[in-house]
Design a protein around this motif. Structure first.
Motif, PDB file in Angstrom:
ATOM      1  N   ASN B  84       0.794  -1.081  -0.072  1.00  0.00           N
ATOM      2  CA  ASN B  84      -0.040  -0.095   0.184  1.00  0.00           C
ATOM      3  C   ASN B  84       0.958   1.312   0.022  1.00  0.00           C
ATOM      4  N   CYS B  85       1.990   1.299   0.656  1.00  0.00           N
ATOM      5  CA  CYS B  85       2.905   2.432   0.818  1.00  0.00           C
ATOM      6  C   CYS B  85       3.868   2.696  -0.366  1.00  0.00           C
ATOM      7  N   THR B  97      -1.480  10.107  -0.083  1.00  0.00           N
ATOM      8  CA  THR B  97      -2.446  10.283  -1.007  1.00  0.00           C
ATOM      9  C   THR B  97      -3.438  11.479  -0.776  1.00  0.00           C
ATOM     10  N   SER B 142      -6.634   3.678  -2.951  1.00  0.00           N
ATOM     11  CA  SER B 142      -5.449   2.968  -2.891  1.00  0.00           C
ATOM     12  C   SER B 142      -5.496   1.662  -3.707  1.00  0.00           C
TER      13      SER B 142
END
Lengths: 197, 480
Positions: B84-85, B97, B142
């Motif tokens: 995710n990062c 984001t 995401s």
């Protein structure tokens, strides 16, 4: 600027345009002109020692920010031949908390982040971001859309300029008068327009 | 940049206590001298251990920004990167984001426009945004961001498969050769588990040593059963080219535009592409960090085992030296002069709850451990008694202070589990350089980890053993 000769005789009060929100707790000394829709927080300091300061519209000057037009270090105030140079600040700039700016010319849409330090000989064009704790003491014109960041003052160019803080300005212009007294605004004369760079 | 600041601050804070001035000697494969705060104590071997004489094992993987735990198999698949990062390719900070409202035509009625949210990645530190490299805004917060494909992925994967197969084949051959020399009743399956085989194209012996008995998984765990047909993989050898792309004509004359190029660090963090221009720097997924556990090499007991949860900083097992060994700290140093005796005030702190008896012994002539001392030291001859660490002492008003009858020449003060005592130092070396002294500290240690044996004589207390440590103190330069 022609009006400089008029000001030399001693008009030392600040000229705050209608629509600007300048808190009473801020310190404004000397010949300072503040444009409309500019917000000056309490404990901000704008000091025009060695010449007038002309601040444009839509600027945001936060707490403990210092904008000072001071004499260069090697010149004493009493020496002759020292012309007072005006300091011009354009529109939509943001001076964040604790920054210090002595730059004589600042354009539009710049952001000077917290605890940044600008020397007298720096000229900011438009869209520049001076990062937190960065000290810029060079004698140069910073090109447009430059970002200065990091402990080594690295630079990079971004593709778009930072957005003007219209939402924040509107919010502050509504909220600050609820909690602070404001300095009196003065209808600015037609001559005192901020210099366009 | 921010990492360097954190490191400088840590060193600054550590300099308040100045732990680097008191070093304890660790007997291991190498003789290591290090402050007690950085050492571990194996209470089964009753010895000090440093980071170099323990084996480090990976306990769990987690992402430093979203603090998400990841099982090791999944981490290996994702090449130790968080899903995710993202990291800023410019300043390696974590990207966040951000959302903007853009007018977009409605799907059913193209003439009307509605405000839709568009997401882009932005760095809070250097103000890099995903729009700078031309990445379009995504409509989901995401999961929409993809890393660019490496054009050489296929060739690399094929090469890896080929070499894995080669390694397997070579290992089998080697094992067969070994088996031929061995006694015939050794089972064939055991050869797969031999741990002293050096893996070619594999992980290397250092990691293998820490897992005795466990099967080795070489490059991505291809395990073939004996006798199964192996698929033959052929690769074309790389072709050498005679002609190289020529340099552009204005290579020497074109003025350099610094903001346009990438720095070496930015370039090498993306080894797939190594872009030379800043407009091709794409964000990469964030690297996972690990929690590690430490194990004593001699007795294979765990010395340090962290909690599984990434948000917790506690430990399940924490056998650090400061909670077992009395710590010596320098309190005050007078002006030291060449060949003049001066008194230095040291403190000794008792970390355990029972009374500890400490004896200090000066190092003898020709002591092989005493290599750094530049001054003679006279330590107190009498045994020093330290009270136990009592956590409730400050709340207990009725408790009588224990009477220890300290010699005022030796003991300067006493405060709960700490005493201050004097040592006499005579610097032996003139000129620049720090005055260092060393001595041995001998104390009793009650081993609570030893198994409780049913006692024959009815003696219920655990036996105390005496431990000796070599301590070196750095007292700073001579007074000018």
């Amino acid at each position: 600027i022609n009006e400089m000769s008029d000001k030399q005789s001693g008009q030392k009060s600040a000229k705050i345009a209608a629509g600007a929100v300048v808190c009473v707790e801020s310190e404004i000394k000397g010949d300072v002109t503040i444009g409309a829709r500019t917000v000056v927080h309490p404990k901000a300091r704008i000091i025009a020692e060695a010449g007038p300061i002309i601040i444009g519209e839509g600027n945001l000057i936060e707490e403990q920010a210092v904008i000072i037009n001071s004499y260069p270090e090697n010149i004493t105030p009493d020496s002759e031949g020292v012309e007072p140079k005006p300091m011009t600040i354009g529109v939509n700039n943001v001076f964040e908390v604790g920054c210090m700016s002595q730059a004589l010319k600042i354009g539009d849409n710049n952001v000077i982040e917290s605890k940044a330090n600008l020397g007298r000989n720096v000229i900011l064009t438009s869209g520049c971001i001076i990062g937190a704790c960065c000290q810029v003491n060079t004698c140069e014109v910073i090109p447009e859309n430059t970002v200065i960041y990091g402990s080594g003052c690295q630079r990079r160019v971004q593709t778009e300029r930072p957005q003007p803080q219209t939402l924040q300005l509107d919010f502050l212009m509504k909220i600050l008068p609820n909690y602070h007294h404001l300095k009196k605004t003065v209808k600015t004369t037609s001559g005192a327009t901020p210099a366009k760079i | 940049m921010s990492q360097r600041w954190v490191e400088l601050r840590r060193r600054e804070m550590a300099s308040l206590l100045q732990p680097e001035r008191v070093l304890y000697l660790v007997h291991g494969e190498k003789k290591i001298r290090s402050p007690l705060s950085q050492l571990y104590f194996c209470r089964y071997c009753s010895e000090l251990r440093s980071l170099e004489c323990v084996s480090h094992e990976v306990d769990s993987h987690y992402c430093p920004s979203c603090l998400e735990n990841m099982p090791s198999a999944e981490a290996k698949l994702k090449k130790n990167r968080c899903a995710n990062c993202f990291d800023c390719p410019c300043c390696m900070h974590t990207l966040s984001t951000r959302a903007t409202n853009i007018p977009a035509p409605l799907p059913d009625d193209p003439t009307k426009t509605a405000m839709k949210k568009a997401y882009y990645l932005a760095c809070g530190f250097c103000r890099w945004t995903s729009r700078d490299v031309g990445m379009a805004d995504k409509s989901v917060a995401s999961g929409g961001w993809q890393e660019p494909e490496n054009p050489h992925t296929q060739r690399i994967n094929k090469l890896i498969e080929y070499y894995q197969q080669l390694a397997q084949r070579e290992k089998l051959e080697r094992d067969r050769k070994k088996l031929a020399r061995r006694r015939p009743f050794m089972p064939l399956a055991f050869s797969q588990h031999t741990i002293h085989v050096v893996e070619k194209y594999g992980l290397g012996t250092r990691l293998q040593r820490t897992r005795p008995g466990a099967p080795i998984t070489s490059l991505a765990g291809l395990s073939l059963k004996e006798g199964e047909d192996q698929k033959e993989i052929n690769i074309e050898p790389a072709q050498a080219l005679d002609e190289v792309e020529p340099l552009p004509e204005d290579c020497y004359t074109r003025p350099i535009n610094l903001p346009e190029g990438t720095t070496l660090r930015q370039r090498l963090l993306q080894p797939d592409f190594q872009p030379a221009g800043a407009s091709q720097l794409h964000p990469k997924h964030k690297h996972l960090l690990i929690k590690r556990s430490l194990r004593c090499r001699k007795c294979e007991h765990n010395l340090s085992k962290p909690e599984f949860n990434p948000t917790s900083i506690k430990f399940k097992i924490q056998l650090v030296a400061v909670s077992y060994i009395p710590e010596v700290r320098i309190m005050s140093i007078p002006n030291l002069r060449f060949q003049k005796e001066s008194q230095v005030l040291l403190t000794l702190t008792n970390p355990v709850e029972n009374i500890t008896h400490v004896t200090l012994v000066a190092c003898e002539e020709g002591d092989p451990e005493d290599i750094n001392s530049t001054a003679k030291v006279m330590v107190p001859i009498k045994e020093l008694v330290l009270a136990g660490k009592d956590a409730a002492a400050e709340y207990d008003e009725l408790a009588e202070p224990q009477d220890f009858q300290d010699d005022p020449d030796v003991v300067a003060f006493r405060k709960s589990n700490k005493i201050g005592f004097f040592i006499k130092v005579v610097p032996q070396r003139e000129g620049l350089g720090d005055v260092t002294v060393s001595f041995k500290i001998r104390h009793d240690f009650r081993n609570l980890a030893a198994p409780i044996r049913p006692s024959e004589e009815g003696d219920a207390s655990t036996e105390a053993i005496w431990l000796t440590h070599h301590v070196e103190l750095n007292l700073g330069p001579l007074a000018p």
